[in-house]
Design a protein around this motif. Structure first.
Motif, PDB file in Angstrom:
ATOM      1  N   SER A   6      52.032  42.274 -19.986  1.00  0.00           N
ATOM      2  CA  SER A   6      52.486  43.607 -20.571  1.00  0.00           C
ATOM      3  C   SER A   6      51.607  44.789 -19.969  1.00  0.00           C
ATOM      4  O   SER A   6      50.601  44.701 -19.424  1.00  0.00           O
ATOM      5  CB  SER A   6      52.128  43.650 -22.185  1.00  0.00           C
ATOM      6  OG  SER A   6      52.655  42.417 -22.727  1.00  0.00           O
ATOM      7  N   ARG A  35      45.936  47.629 -23.621  1.00  0.00           N
ATOM      8  CA  ARG A  35      46.268  47.410 -24.666  1.00  0.00           C
ATOM      9  C   ARG A  35      45.169  46.986 -25.680  1.00  0.00           C
ATOM     10  O   ARG A  35      44.236  46.148 -25.309  1.00  0.00           O
ATOM     11  CB  ARG A  35      47.547  46.556 -24.969  1.00  0.00           C
ATOM     12  CG  ARG A  35      48.434  46.975 -24.157  1.00  0.00           C
ATOM     13  CD  ARG A  35      49.999  46.554 -24.743  1.00  0.00           C
ATOM     14  NE  ARG A  35      51.036  46.945 -24.303  1.00  0.00           N
ATOM     15  CZ  ARG A  35      52.266  46.891 -24.735  1.00  0.00           C
ATOM     16  NH1 ARG A  35      52.580  45.799 -25.510  1.00  0.00           N
ATOM     17  NH2 ARG A  35      53.488  47.504 -24.130  1.00  0.00           N
ATOM     18  N   ALA A  70      52.954  52.547 -22.308  1.00  0.00           N
ATOM     19  CA  ALA A  70      53.525  51.319 -22.489  1.00  0.00           C
ATOM     20  C   ALA A  70      54.393  50.957 -21.352  1.00  0.00           C
ATOM     21  O   ALA A  70      55.423  50.155 -21.742  1.00  0.00           O
ATOM     22  CB  ALA A  70      53.900  50.828 -23.795  1.00  0.00           C
TER      23      ALA A  70
END
Length: 252
Positions: A6, A35, A70
């Motif tokens: 991610s 994250r 993100a």
């Protein structure tokens, strides 16, 4: 096949910005926040902290460089989604709370995204539970204590389900009990946190990592304990621990 990793919650590359009067506030900022990290952004007044934060949700746009949340670039075409993903909690909660009841304040953001009915009520209830205030939904915000109002301000942002929570001086003007209550809330959250603060003990308590922004660049990036134990580094950037506060004496 192994899925790709991610993207980080925040990626800033070569970010530079000058105000219209010619004042250069940022000179090429590079930082990445993964994250789930809790990171303190430290620095003297005039270092560029506010300018940097205003780039994170597109209030300002870069003269040079890039900001991604993100993996999504901050730009004119993405502002709606960026402002959902980046939750700003202002220093003064009264700048954030303006509806007749707490419930309406917390519901305001998701309702503007089109959330309605049972899902909206669920978001309000969930957000207030996460800040430890499930029983104040029907009270006027101005009837709450300052510390409670600050936690409600956090709830208004959590109801949007952000990727990253950005807090401006979260401990300012809090009494010791309110300071502890807010710390407990922030430790319990499962979102990425960027905390802009002059309160170095609070940074040590809540954030394993700290950045020093000074003169429009990242001057230091490392474990909070190591940064706060470096007297010369702090002095060079006009940062001071409270008198008698010894980093070495604090539990890890």
């Amino acid at each position: 096949m192994t899925p790709p990793p991610s993207p980080p919650s925040l990626s800033v590359r070569r970010l530079a910005y000058a105000y219209p009067d010619g004042t250069q506030a940022l000179f090429g900022v590079d930082l990445t926040i993964g994250r789930g990290e809790r990171v303190a952004l430290l620095g003297p007044n005039g270092a560029g902290k506010t300018t940097l934060v205003m780039h994170l949700n597109g209030i300002l746009t870069a003269g040079h460089g890039t900001v991604e949340v993100a993996g999504l670039p901050v730009g004119k075409d993405t502002l709606g989604e960026i402002r959902r993903r980046v939750g700003l909690v202002f220093q003064d909660p009264d700048d954030q709370l303006f509806m007749p009841t707490v419930r309406e304040d917390v519901a305001f953001g998701p309702a503007n995204l089109g959330v309605r009915g049972a899902e909206l009520e669920h978001r309000v209830r969930e957000a207030l539970e996460r800040v430890g205030l499930p029983d104040v939904a029907d009270r006027p915000p101005h009837h709450l204590s300052f510390g409670q109002r600050r936690r409600v301000a956090v709830a208004t942002v959590l109801a949007m389900r952000p990727e990253i929570l950005v807090l401006d001086e979260p401990s300012s003007n809090l009494d010791p009990a309110s300071r502890r209550e807010l710390a407990e809330v922030l430790r319990s959250l499962d979102v990425t946190v960027l905390m802009v603060t002059h309160d170095l003990p609070y940074a040590l308590e809540l954030c394993e990592r700290s950045l020093i922004l000074s003169g429009g660049v990242i001057a230091a990036d490392g474990p909070t304990r190591e940064i706060l134990a470096d007297d010369a580094l702090l002095a060079a950037h006009r940062l001071e621990l409270p008198y008698g506060f010894a980093v070495a004496d604090r539990p890890s």
